[in-house]
Design a protein around this motif. Structure first.
Motif, mmCIF file in Angstrom:
data_model
loop_
_atom_site.group_PDB
_atom_site.id
_atom_site.type_symbol
_atom_site.label_atom_id
_atom_site.label_comp_id
_atom_site.label_asym_id
_atom_site.label_seq_id
_atom_site.Cartn_x
_atom_site.Cartn_y
_atom_site.Cartn_z
ATOM 1 N N LYS A 134 -0.221 -3.337 11.996
ATOM 2 C CA LYS A 134 0.492 -3.663 13.229
ATOM 3 C C LYS A 134 1.249 -2.429 13.735
ATOM 4 O O LYS A 134 1.171 -2.054 14.903
ATOM 5 N N LYS A 135 1.962 -1.821 12.796
ATOM 6 C CA LYS A 135 2.810 -0.683 13.149
ATOM 7 C C LYS A 135 1.993 0.473 13.738
ATOM 8 O O LYS A 135 2.390 1.110 14.704
ATOM 9 N N HIS A 136 0.852 0.710 13.164
ATOM 10 C CA HIS A 136 0.051 1.849 13.609
ATOM 11 C C HIS A 136 -1.051 1.439 14.587
ATOM 12 O O HIS A 136 -1.910 2.259 14.936
ATOM 13 N N GLU A 137 -1.006 0.168 14.988
ATOM 14 C CA GLU A 137 -1.945 -0.369 15.978
ATOM 15 C C GLU A 137 -3.398 -0.110 15.607
ATOM 16 O O GLU A 137 -4.169 0.503 16.364
ATOM 17 N N VAL A 138 -3.734 -0.552 14.421
ATOM 18 C CA VAL A 138 -5.131 -0.443 13.973
ATOM 19 C C VAL A 138 -5.595 -1.820 13.502
ATOM 20 O O VAL A 138 -4.779 -2.713 13.269
ATOM 21 N N LEU A 161 0.821 -1.210 0.000
ATOM 22 C CA LEU A 161 0.000 0.000 0.000
ATOM 23 C C LEU A 161 0.856 1.262 0.000
ATOM 24 O O LEU A 161 1.875 1.333 0.696
ATOM 25 N N VAL A 162 0.440 2.229 -0.821
ATOM 26 C CA VAL A 162 1.005 3.582 -0.727
ATOM 27 C C VAL A 162 -0.182 4.475 -0.416
ATOM 28 O O VAL A 162 -1.136 4.539 -1.199
ATOM 29 N N LEU A 163 -0.141 5.110 0.733
ATOM 30 C CA LEU A 163 -1.259 5.970 1.131
ATOM 31 C C LEU A 163 -0.886 7.426 0.867
ATOM 32 O O LEU A 163 0.051 7.964 1.467
ATOM 33 N N LEU A 206 -7.938 -1.234 7.286
ATOM 34 C CA LEU A 206 -7.508 -0.113 6.449
ATOM 35 C C LEU A 206 -8.281 1.162 6.765
ATOM 36 O O LEU A 206 -7.734 2.260 6.730
ATOM 37 N N PHE A 207 -9.529 0.973 7.083
ATOM 38 C CA PHE A 207 -10.362 2.123 7.383
ATOM 39 C C PHE A 207 -9.806 2.903 8.580
ATOM 40 O O PHE A 207 -9.684 4.132 8.548
ATOM 41 N N GLU A 208 -9.432 2.152 9.587
ATOM 42 C CA GLU A 208 -8.868 2.791 10.789
ATOM 43 C C GLU A 208 -7.506 3.426 10.490
ATOM 44 O O GLU A 208 -7.189 4.512 10.961
ATOM 45 N N LEU A 209 -6.728 2.701 9.704
ATOM 46 C CA LEU A 209 -5.400 3.219 9.331
ATOM 47 C C LEU A 209 -5.540 4.542 8.580
ATOM 48 O O LEU A 209 -4.866 5.527 8.878
ATOM 49 N N TYR A 210 -6.463 4.515 7.669
ATOM 50 C CA TYR A 210 -6.723 5.678 6.823
ATOM 51 C C TYR A 210 -7.157 6.870 7.682
ATOM 52 O O TYR A 210 -6.662 7.980 7.549
ATOM 53 N N ARG A 211 -8.069 6.564 8.592
ATOM 54 C CA ARG A 211 -8.611 7.615 9.453
ATOM 55 C C ARG A 211 -7.521 8.175 10.368
ATOM 56 O O ARG A 211 -7.410 9.378 10.569
ATOM 57 N N LYS A 212 -6.696 7.276 10.843
ATOM 58 C CA LYS A 212 -5.639 7.689 11.760
ATOM 59 C C LYS A 212 -4.602 8.571 11.064
ATOM 60 O O LYS A 212 -4.133 9.564 11.621
ATOM 61 N N LEU A 213 -4.259 8.183 9.817
ATOM 62 C CA LEU A 213 -3.170 8.883 9.134
ATOM 63 C C LEU A 213 -3.625 10.101 8.345
ATOM 64 O O LEU A 213 -2.824 10.978 8.045
ATOM 65 N N THR A 214 -4.874 10.119 7.982
ATOM 66 C CA THR A 214 -5.306 11.268 7.160
ATOM 67 C C THR A 214 -6.314 12.162 7.865
ATOM 68 O O THR A 214 -6.581 13.260 7.409
ATOM 69 N N GLN A 215 -6.866 11.654 8.938
ATOM 70 C CA GLN A 215 -7.880 12.414 9.673
ATOM 71 C C GLN A 215 -9.082 12.743 8.790
ATOM 72 O O GLN A 215 -9.709 13.758 8.928
ATOM 73 N N GLN A 216 -9.312 11.904 7.789
ATOM 74 C CA GLN A 216 -10.446 12.110 6.912
ATOM 75 C C GLN A 216 -11.199 10.803 6.762
ATOM 76 O O GLN A 216 -10.619 9.740 6.862
#
Lengths: 242, 260
Positions: free
Chosen positions: A221-225, A202-204, A228-238
């Protein structure tokens, strides 16, 4: 590595839309995820050489896109977001035209895609006008066309936009399968999170910057989510509605 | 060499197939010059007399006089229209596909210009066949000798269209091209009136017409239709074609530089 991007920046006038992007991708199914306006299409235009390169470097299969443009393009297949098919020509005529642009004879062009046409259930539609095909079939034809010259890298810019769920899932499944069978690098741009698998690379991309890059599962694992939905929300705040 | 051959044939075939599908395009390409020939020329026939001049052996009708100019008009419209669409299509549509070819970009543009020139040639041939029914008498062999002339003119005007669209952002729409390129080129030439008549009316207009390459296109075709070579016109059009095509091919950027 099939695609290498180093310190790539690009702007329209004073507005910088891509900021210092660096990533590399190998064979297999790779996902470029980002909301509308993240810079995905601009990145694709740079990867295809349609935009004059801004700052930075792009390499396709070890070939610098500026210095070895023609050799790099020979290894590249593309499905653009907006259809580039000739609606008034038949499926066969569209395929032959694509082949000719890669220096292939009409017969060679068709021979090369026989198996893909069968797999994508298009072989019975060779003589139909593209205008008569539905959106899903048109996309499948574009994918077939992009694979004709046996590229090592294939870029697909939001190829499932406007399709119903069944067609979407069918196309993505076919492309995953083809990537595996043909051992090629697929870069699939999307803003739809349900198109990702946990083992995809993945490239976000968000607002012109890479927020994360790596295998989905490892990123969770790295971002503790959990997904993908949670990862996305965590990293983009959108939150993008699917 | 075979990949280049396949590419050229593929591009020509595709343009031809598209042309066959778009019957209204042929109709609109023919209706304009036919109106000029049938309506405008009939009205002016009474008002204007064209005396004996080269390459005509006798007095000719006004219809006869303006036919080469109208043929060039078809070519001018077609060339400009195609070149304009090539520029527009760079950012969306089929031009993207063309530009993704690993073959050299100048070669791809050359193929497109050749394909456009062939389509223009076909349209002009159809026009000339119809013109026969309006008292336009061209020697039978003249049609054959006109073919290379029309092709050269079509290539020149296509390349000129591409160069202009590359350089001038404002020419993105066809209205701009009509007002600032097609009409001035057409009216300031020998298409509708012999230049000596223009000289009698206005000397400075005459000089503009005299330096307009379109005048040389018209004269090249006028003589070719009578199986004669106007060497002066041929040299001017050939040199202009070479210059304009080289400039057009090297000024073509995959994307407009204004934004990037």
């Amino acid at each position: 590595m099939s695609i290498v991007v180093r310190d790539l920046s690009y702007g329209y006038g004073n507005k910088e839309v891509l900021k210092q992007l660096s990533f590399s991708l190998g064979t297999g199914f790779n996902l470029l995820l980002g909301p509308n306006g993240a810079g995905k299409s601009t990145l694709f235009s740079l990867l295809t050489g349609l935009f004059n390169q801004g700052q930075g470097e792009v390499e396709l299969c070890g070939l610098d896109l500026v210095q070895h443009r023609r050799a790099a393009l020979a290894k590249l297949g593309v499905v653009f977001q907006q259809s580039t098919l000739d609606l008034d020509l038949s499926v066969k005529q569209n395929l032959i035209y694509q082949g000719s642009l890669h220096g292939l004879s009409a017969m060679d062009s068709l021979n090369r895609v026989t198996s893909i046409l069968e797999k994508l259930e298009l072989s019975q539609r060779l003589n139909e006008r593209v205008r008569q095909l539905n959106g899903g079939h048109r996309r499948r034809l574009e994918i077939t066309r992009a694979l004709m010259h046996r590229p090592k890298v294939i870029l697909l810019d939001e190829p499932t936009v406007g399709l119903d769920t069944d067609s979407r899932l069918l196309i993505i499944e076919h492309v995953r399968q083809l990537a595996k069978e043909m051992d090629i690098c697929v870069l699939w741009a999307t803003h739809l999170m349900d198109e990702a698998n946990f083992d995809d690379e993945l490239v976000l991309l968000d607002r012109g910057q890479i927020r994360a890059s790596g295998q989905c599962q490892q990123l969770y694992k790295k971002h503790e989510v959990n997904d993908l939905f949670e990862l996305y929300r965590k990293l983009t705040q959108q939150v993008e509605l699917i | 060499m075979m990949p280049y051959y396949y590419c050229l044939v593929g591009i020509i075939k595709r343009e031809f197939l598209r042309f066959l599908q778009q019957r209204t395009r042929l109709l609109s390409a023919l209706i304009r010059p036919l109106l000029w020939l049938v309506v405008f020329a009939a009205g002016f026939r009474a008002a204007l007399g064209v005396s004996i001049m080269e390459p005509y052996g006798t007095y000719i009708t006004y219809q006869q006089y303006i036919t080469p100019g109208l043929c060039c008009m078809i070519v001018l419209f077609n060339g400009m229209q195609s070149s304009l669409s090539m520029v527009y299509d760079r950012e969306m549509g089929s031009m993207k596909l063309l530009l993704m070819s690993p073959l050299p970009r100048p070669f791809l543009l050359l193929c497109k210009l050749i394909a456009t020139a062939i389509l223009s040639l076909i349209q002009v041939c159809i026009f000339l066949l119809i013109a026969q029914f309006v008292d336009v008498d061209t020697p039978a062999w003249g049609y054959l000798t006109a073919i290379p002339a029309i092709f050269l003119i079509a290539f020149f005007l296509g390349a000129l269209g591409l160069l202009l669209s590359n350089l001038i952002k404002q020419l993105e729409n066809f209205a701009g091209v009509m007002n600032f390129v097609i009409f001035p080129m057409f009216f300031l030439s020998s298409a509708l009136y012999p230049l000596w008549k223009m000289k009698e009316a206005s000397l400075w207009l005459y000089w503009i017409c005299n330096y307009n390459p379109f005048s040389y296109c018209v004269e090249l075709l006028r003589f070719a239709l009578y199986q004669e070579l106007n060497l002066n016109a041929f040299l001017v059009v050939s040199l202009a074609t070479l210059l304009v095509s080289v400039l057009a091919m090297f000024s073509f950027a995959p994307k407009r530089t204004l934004r990037g």
